[in-house]
Scaffold this active site. Sequence first.
Site, mmCIF file in Angstrom:
data_model
loop_
_atom_site.group_PDB
_atom_site.id
_atom_site.type_symbol
_atom_site.label_atom_id
_atom_site.label_comp_id
_atom_site.label_asym_id
_atom_site.label_seq_id
_atom_site.Cartn_x
_atom_site.Cartn_y
_atom_site.Cartn_z
ATOM 1 N N ASP A 13 1.294 -4.324 4.003
ATOM 2 C CA ASP A 13 0.617 -3.544 2.959
ATOM 3 C C ASP A 13 -0.249 -4.405 2.049
ATOM 4 O O ASP A 13 -0.115 -4.375 0.817
ATOM 5 C CB ASP A 13 1.646 -2.792 2.106
ATOM 6 C CG ASP A 13 2.591 -1.942 2.934
ATOM 7 O OD1 ASP A 13 2.154 -1.394 3.961
ATOM 8 O OD2 ASP A 13 3.771 -1.823 2.555
ATOM 9 N N GLU B 17 -1.573 8.075 3.829
ATOM 10 C CA GLU B 17 -0.999 7.297 2.730
ATOM 11 C C GLU B 17 -1.893 6.107 2.424
ATOM 12 O O GLU B 17 -2.908 5.882 3.075
ATOM 13 C CB GLU B 17 0.412 6.823 3.091
ATOM 14 C CG GLU B 17 0.440 5.963 4.342
ATOM 15 C CD GLU B 17 1.828 5.715 4.897
ATOM 16 O OE1 GLU B 17 2.797 6.277 4.373
ATOM 17 O OE2 GLU B 17 1.930 4.946 5.867
#
Length: 328
Positions: A17, A175
């Site tokens: 991420d 997302e």
Amino acid sequence: MTARTYANPVLSGFHPDPSVVRVGDNYYMVNSTFQYFPAIVISHSKDLVHWRYIGHAIQSSDFLDLTGLPDSYGIWAPDISYHDGTFYICATLRLNGSGRANLMMRSERPEGPYSKPVVINEEGIDPSHFVDDDGSHYMLYGSKGTKIVKLNEDCTAAAGEPVQLWEGTGRAAPEGPHILKRDGYYYIVMAEGGTEYGHCVTAARSPNLFGSYEPCPFNPVHTQSDPKATIQRAGHGKLVETQSGEWWMVYLAGRPLEGGFCTLGRETYLDPVRWREDGWFEVNEGRGPSVIQQAPLLPEFPYAEPQADHFCPCTGSSYGIPIPGIGL
């Protein structure tokens, strides 16, 4: 400057991420740390290829106690941004059960110390920070696509109701949204497809912040379509422009071994971005993740020694941030 190459990943082993920001000729990156503490590792680079840890966003258990959280809970998908002398880091705190909260913290120094995290909301995941041309602050987050909520001036609370901007392309688990403004368009860059095989990056744009948003005609803008390739599960990307005018994307991916397991976890990768004449962008000319790539047109800045981060996996039963409505 002599052309040179680099090998992906640029941050190997458990660096999922990624989010990056440039300030002058310095680059700062944050990655998820889940249940490990100190939380949210911060790295620095001068050339986007060589990185060194410089700190953590949350270093005090008085600010955040992750004791008792199971594997893969804790801090998810942090984002780092910079505006008017202040660094902002936001992230999702995923608690045991269904509880979650989107947090915000700030500092005048990239390495910290950062302010005590405040809870902005408890809806969705993977928040990111955006400042519009008029100085208004916003938080984006994933909730059945991309939602946005305006923040107060010091980014300690929501200052309005959330608005749905874009639902995505219909792939699973939209997302990790980011937004940037370029040449009169607002661009949403979002992860879809889950974090397994088929993970990808999609994009949409609008001349207005609140839409409506037009999906990129060749979505996904970045993914791995070759099931035999060395690098798989590519997604969750963020764009950054260098001081020389180049654009790049950092993103997560994995290198599977026999049986399809990515033993080193999700790692951080880097590939070039080209803006087309029609205003859309391509990542690595649409070829998917690169193993070997031409380095950015920046002076090479390697660090002399390898480094390690001494995380502590927490055990126990208490949490440090009171989350309204979750009952901690």
